[in-house]
Design a protein around this motif. Structure first.
Motif, short mmCIF file in Angstrom:
data_model
loop_
_atom_site.label_atom_id
_atom_site.label_comp_id
_atom_site.label_asym_id
_atom_site.label_seq_id
_atom_site.Cartn_x
_atom_site.Cartn_y
_atom_site.Cartn_z
N SER A 307 0.76 -1.14 0.03
CA SER A 307 0.07 -0.13 0.02
C SER A 307 0.73 1.30 0.05
O SER A 307 0.52 2.14 -0.67
CB SER A 307 -0.79 -0.26 1.07
OG SER A 307 -1.93 -1.19 1.08
N GLY A 310 2.85 1.91 -3.15
CA GLY A 310 1.93 2.44 -4.19
C GLY A 310 1.76 4.01 -4.04
O GLY A 310 2.07 4.75 -5.04
N SER A 311 1.45 4.23 -2.79
CA SER A 311 1.31 5.66 -2.21
C SER A 311 2.42 6.57 -2.60
O SER A 311 2.70 7.72 -3.11
CB SER A 311 0.85 5.90 -0.90
OG SER A 311 0.56 7.02 -0.52
N LEU A 313 5.39 5.92 -4.49
CA LEU A 313 5.87 5.83 -5.87
C LEU A 313 5.08 7.23 -6.67
O LEU A 313 5.34 7.63 -7.35
CB LEU A 313 5.68 4.46 -6.50
CG LEU A 313 6.55 3.24 -6.16
CD1 LEU A 313 6.31 2.09 -6.49
CD2 LEU A 313 7.94 4.06 -6.44
N THR A 314 3.52 6.92 -6.39
CA THR A 314 2.87 8.19 -7.04
C THR A 314 3.18 9.47 -6.43
O THR A 314 3.35 10.51 -7.42
CB THR A 314 1.31 7.84 -6.71
OG1 THR A 314 1.04 7.79 -5.42
CG2 THR A 314 0.93 6.64 -7.58
N THR A 315 3.74 9.68 -5.14
CA THR A 315 4.06 10.75 -4.71
C THR A 315 5.62 11.26 -5.47
O THR A 315 5.76 12.39 -5.71
CB THR A 315 4.17 10.88 -3.27
OG1 THR A 315 3.17 10.50 -2.60
CG2 THR A 315 4.54 12.17 -2.67
N VAL A 317 6.59 10.35 -8.17
CA VAL A 317 6.30 10.55 -9.68
C VAL A 317 5.85 12.09 -9.75
O VAL A 317 6.30 12.82 -10.48
CB VAL A 317 5.27 9.46 -10.26
CG1 VAL A 317 4.83 9.99 -11.80
CG2 VAL A 317 5.94 8.47 -10.61
N GLY A 318 5.07 12.58 -8.79
CA GLY A 318 4.42 13.96 -9.02
C GLY A 318 5.61 14.85 -8.73
O GLY A 318 5.38 15.99 -9.41
N SER A 320 8.79 14.31 -9.08
CA SER A 320 9.81 14.11 -10.26
C SER A 320 9.27 14.88 -11.55
O SER A 320 10.22 15.40 -12.17
CB SER A 320 9.96 12.68 -10.69
OG SER A 320 10.28 11.97 -9.55
#
Length: 385
Positions: A307, A310-311, A313-315, A317-318, A320
């Protein structure tokens, strides 16, 4: 990533995980010592824009420097008999001329402009003589205020926005002030963008340390209250601080400076990254009530780990995405925050479980030793009877 295998490795080799974390932290501390504040804010602007290139060309062609403004001003609180009441006093003008000569000898100073140029090689024995020369050169009046309580000196200095050069020139100005032999009741005040920038950057550096320390203290206190345990609070907090140290170390090793945009990144990383450790520790505490140590750790790392991965990695990417900005300061902000979240994730998934098992095993050993002491004491008391 097989999180079940990771959990099994952490349970069996938690000591090794902690030792490796300490070694890696020591390496990153060396990198953190290399980190520096980007004092030249122009380097945080796009360098390939046409307007920036034209500005550099003009500066190089015409020797345009940074303006430092110096005022010689009468102190209104200085009250003694025979004090100077007019900044055009010949003693003040002579001090002004001496100060200009001293400044012109400084390597960083390109030019000095003041009222003294209107009195060169002219007799100025009295205030009336000074006034006479000013009447002959009306342009001299622009260097004095309306009530003749202050006069202005404009210094063009090639110091840019480099904080080291700015501090050097400030120190030299302070030294030169003592060499001008100003009459009593006359003050020298120095300002200008280089000096304002120096003050702002000093405040930013102080704020970076203060806000990070304050955020760390508040987060630690909240962890104590939420977990109702000092040991569990530290189990979450220590890996969190390791993530921050690793981030700063990476910035140092990659030569990414702290800038105006990233000065608060320490507090931001602590605030964003703390939840990962909280999830892992809280879930383990729940599962430990129902399962043995190995099973509880497997469930915690595998389910919570997937969990927060996923949370996180999306952060990442944002943040980055900010590296695609044309502004270097925004690029550095994105890099810093992405690194901070990444290392917070690593600390929560890898180091937190190791500390959990370490704390639990240590607590068991301490309880076992305490019980043995109690039993021995009871036997001693019984044998005496």
């Amino acid at each position: 990533m097989n999180l079940n295998k990771l959990a099994d490795f952490q349970r069996k080799n938690y000591g090794l995980v902690i030792i490796l974390a300490i070694i890696f932290t020591a390496f990153m501390l060396v990198g953190a010592s290399k980190i520096y504040m980007q004092s030249d804010i122009t380097k945080e602007w796009p360098q390939d824009l046409e307007i920036m290139e034209v500005q550099d060309q003009i500066n190089n062609l015409y020797g345009v420097g940074d303006s430092v403004l110096i005022t010689l001003r009468l102190d209104p609180d200085f009250n003694i008999e025979n004090r100077i009441n007019d900044i055009r006093d010949p003693y003040v003008i002579q001090s002004l001329m001496l100060f200009e000569e001293i400044l012109e000898d400084e390597s960083a100073v390109d030019s000095v402009t003041s009222a003294s140029m209107f009195f060169e090689n002219k007799p100025i024995y009295t205030t009336e003589m000074v006034k006479m020369h000013m009447d002959q050169s009306p342009a001299s009046y622009r260097f004095f205020n309306d009530d003749y309580s202050a006069t202005l000196m404009i210094v063009s200095a090639s110091i840019g926005k480099d904080i080291t050069k700015i501090k050097k020139i400030i120190d030299r100005f302070e030294e030169n002030k003592d060499e001008t032999f100003l009459p009593p009741g006359v003050e020298i005040h120095v300002t200008g963008m280089p000096f304002i920038l120096n003050v702002i950057l000093t405040f930013l550096q102080q704020d970076a340390v203060f806000t990070t320390a304050l955020a760390a203290l508040i987060i630690l206190l909240l962890l104590f209250l939420m977990e109702r345990s000092f040991s569990k609070g530290f189990i979450i907090f220590i890996p969190l601080t390791l993530g921050l140290v690793w981030t700063l170390g990476t910035l140092g090793w990659l030569n990414i400076p702290i800038s105006v945009a990233t000065v608060g990144v320490g507090a931001m990383i602590l605030g964003l990254g703390v939840e990962y450790g909280v999830f892992v520790v809280s879930r383990y505490a729940e599962e430990r009530k129902k399962h043995k140590q190995d099973k509880a750790l497997q469930i915690s790392v595998s389910e919570v780990g997937s969990s927060i991965l996923g949370s996180g990695l999306t952060t990442i990417v944002g943040f980055s995405a900010l590296t695609l900005s044309v502004m270097p300061m925004m690029q550095h902000l994105g890099q810093s925050l992405a690194l901070g979240i990444f290392f917070s994730l690593v600390a929560a998934l890898v180091v937190n479980p190791a500390f959990i098992i370490f704390e639990e095993d240590l607590e068991k050993k301490l309880i076992t030793k305490a019980k043995k002491r109690i039993i021995l004491k009871e036997k001693e008391v019984a044998s005496r009877k």
